[in-house]
Design a protein around this motif. Structure first.
Motif, short mmCIF file in Angstrom:
data_model
loop_
_atom_site.label_atom_id
_atom_site.label_comp_id
_atom_site.label_asym_id
_atom_site.label_seq_id
_atom_site.Cartn_x
_atom_site.Cartn_y
_atom_site.Cartn_z
N LEU A 47 16.48 0.07 6.38
CA LEU A 47 15.44 0.61 7.39
C LEU A 47 14.20 -0.08 7.09
N VAL A 48 13.66 -0.32 6.04
CA VAL A 48 12.42 -0.69 5.62
C VAL A 48 12.27 -2.30 5.91
N MET A 49 13.54 -2.97 5.72
CA MET A 49 13.72 -4.32 5.77
C MET A 49 13.66 -4.37 7.44
N VAL A 50 14.25 -3.72 8.20
CA VAL A 50 14.28 -3.80 9.60
C VAL A 50 12.71 -3.71 10.32
N ILE A 51 12.03 -2.74 9.59
CA ILE A 51 10.55 -2.57 10.17
C ILE A 51 9.64 -3.55 9.70
N GLY A 52 9.95 -4.17 8.58
CA GLY A 52 9.30 -5.60 8.01
C GLY A 52 9.71 -6.65 8.87
N MET A 81 21.16 3.47 0.24
CA MET A 81 21.64 2.29 0.95
C MET A 81 20.92 2.00 2.05
N TRP A 82 20.74 2.93 3.05
CA TRP A 82 19.99 2.56 4.43
C TRP A 82 18.80 2.78 4.33
N MET A 83 18.30 3.39 3.50
CA MET A 83 16.69 3.21 3.50
C MET A 83 16.03 2.09 3.35
N PRO A 84 16.48 1.52 2.16
CA PRO A 84 15.91 0.04 2.00
C PRO A 84 16.30 -0.88 3.44
N LEU A 142 8.76 -7.20 1.03
CA LEU A 142 8.78 -7.09 -0.31
C LEU A 142 9.19 -5.78 -0.75
N VAL A 143 9.03 -4.56 -0.41
CA VAL A 143 9.53 -3.29 -0.95
C VAL A 143 11.15 -3.25 -0.75
N GLY A 144 11.56 -3.73 0.56
CA GLY A 144 12.84 -3.60 0.88
C GLY A 144 13.68 -4.59 0.36
N THR A 145 13.20 -6.11 0.15
CA THR A 145 14.06 -6.87 -0.79
C THR A 145 14.39 -6.56 -2.07
N VAL A 146 13.25 -5.90 -2.86
CA VAL A 146 13.22 -5.51 -4.22
C VAL A 146 14.34 -4.23 -4.20
#
Length: 249
Positions: free
Chosen positions: A210-215, A205-208, A38-42
Motif C-alpha cells: 500500500l505504501v508503494m502504491v501511494i508512492g 505483506m500488504w502494508m508495504p 524508500l520506506v516501501g522498498t526497504v
C-alpha cells in the motif's frame, strides 16, 4: 460546493494559474513520493515475510502491482483529460493528456517486464498469452498509438483531437484488464487487494505494498506536473507572462 468546483475547474484551464499552483505542489508530492518509495522498498524487500509458496520471488509484487495499477489509472486520466479538451477546448487538458502518455507507457512496460520476471519461476515461462497479460500488452500498444498520433500532425489541435479520440475508444480495454481474471480462466491471480474486500495477504505483506502504491501515485503526480509545466512553457512562450518568467531567471 458546486460553485467552488466550477471555479477551480475554470482556473485549472488557465495555463498561468496551472503553472503557478503546480509549482507549489511539486515539492510536496515529490517529497511524499520519495519517502513512500524508500520506506516501501526497504519494508517490502527486507522486512516483509516470505510467501509460503513462492518464497522471496513474490517480492517483485512491490513493483509489479503498483506499476500495473498506475498504468491503467494513467490511461483513464489521459482519456478524461482528452475528453475535456474535446468538449471544452481547454488547452491545459490537452497538455495534461499529452504529458500522461509517455509516463503511462513506461509504467505499462515496467508492469509487463516485472510480470515476465515473476512469471518465470511461478509459471515456468516468461510469457503466456493469458487474458490479463494480453490486455496489458494491448494497453502498451494503445499508449504507443497515442504518442504516435501526438507527433503525426503539425497542428497541435489536430494532434490533441486525434489522440483524445483514441484514448476515449481505448478506455474499453481498462475494464477488460481488471475483470479478465474473472471473465476467463486465466493463470493470472485475482487482484491482490481491493477497496471493498479484506486483503488475502497478511498485514505485514500488504502494508508495504500500500505504501508503494501511494508512492507510485505521488511520483506520477510529480512527473505529470513537471511535464505539463514544460509543455505550457513551450506552447505559451510568446505570451507576456512566460517571456517575463524566462527573462527573470
Amino acid at each position: 460546493m458546486f460553485e467552488t468546483f466550477r471555479t477551480w475547474f475554470h482556473r485549472m484551464g488557465s495555463p498561468k494559474w496551472f503553472y503557478d499552483i503546480t509549482g507549489r505542489w511539486i515539492p510536496w508530492f515529490g517529497g511524499i513520493a520519495a519517502l513512500c518509495l524508500l520506506v516501501g522498498t526497504v519494508w517490502g524487500l527486507f522486512f516483509a515475510p516470505q510467501d509460503y509458496q513462492q518464497g522471496n520471488s513474490f517480492r517483485i509484487i512491490y513493483i509489479h502491482v503498483p506499476a500495473a495499477i498506475l498504468a491503467q489509472s494513467i490511461f483513464f486520466t489521459m482519456a478524461i483529460a482528452g475528453g475535456i479538451g474535446l468538449i471544452w477546448k481547454m488547452k491545459v487538458a490537452d497538455m495534461v493528456a499529452k504529458s500522461c502518455a509517455p509516463i503511462g507507457a513506461t509504467m505499462t512496460f515496467i508492469a509487463l517486464f516485472t510480470g515476465a520476471v515473476w512469471g518465470k519461476p511461478t509459471w515456468g515461462a516468461w510469457w503466456v498469452w493469458d487474458a490479463r497479460l494480453t490486455s496489458m500488452l494491448i494497453l502498451l500498444f494503445l499508449y504507443f498509438g497515442v504518442i504516435a498520433l501526438q507527433s503525426a500532425f503539425d497542428s497541435k489541435q489536430s494532434a490533441a483531437r486525434a489522440s483524445a479520440i483514441l484514448s476515449l475508444v481505448g478506455v474499453v480495454n481498462i475494464p477488460i484488464i481488471k475483470y479478465s481474471v474473472e471473465w476467463w480462466n486465466t493463470l493470472h491471480q485475482p487482484a491482490t487487494f481491493t477497496l471493498t474486500e479484506k486483503p488475502a495477504m497478511p498485514m505485514e505483506m500488504w502494508m508495504p505494498l500500500l505504501v508503494m502504491v501511494i508512492g507510485f501515485y505521488c511520483f506520477f503526480a510529480t512527473v505529470l506536473m513537471m511535464r505539463t509545466r514544460n509543455e505550457i512553457l513551450e506552447r505559451e512562450k510568446r505570451t507576456q507572462w512566460v517571456q517575463g518568467l524566462l527573462s527573470s531567471q
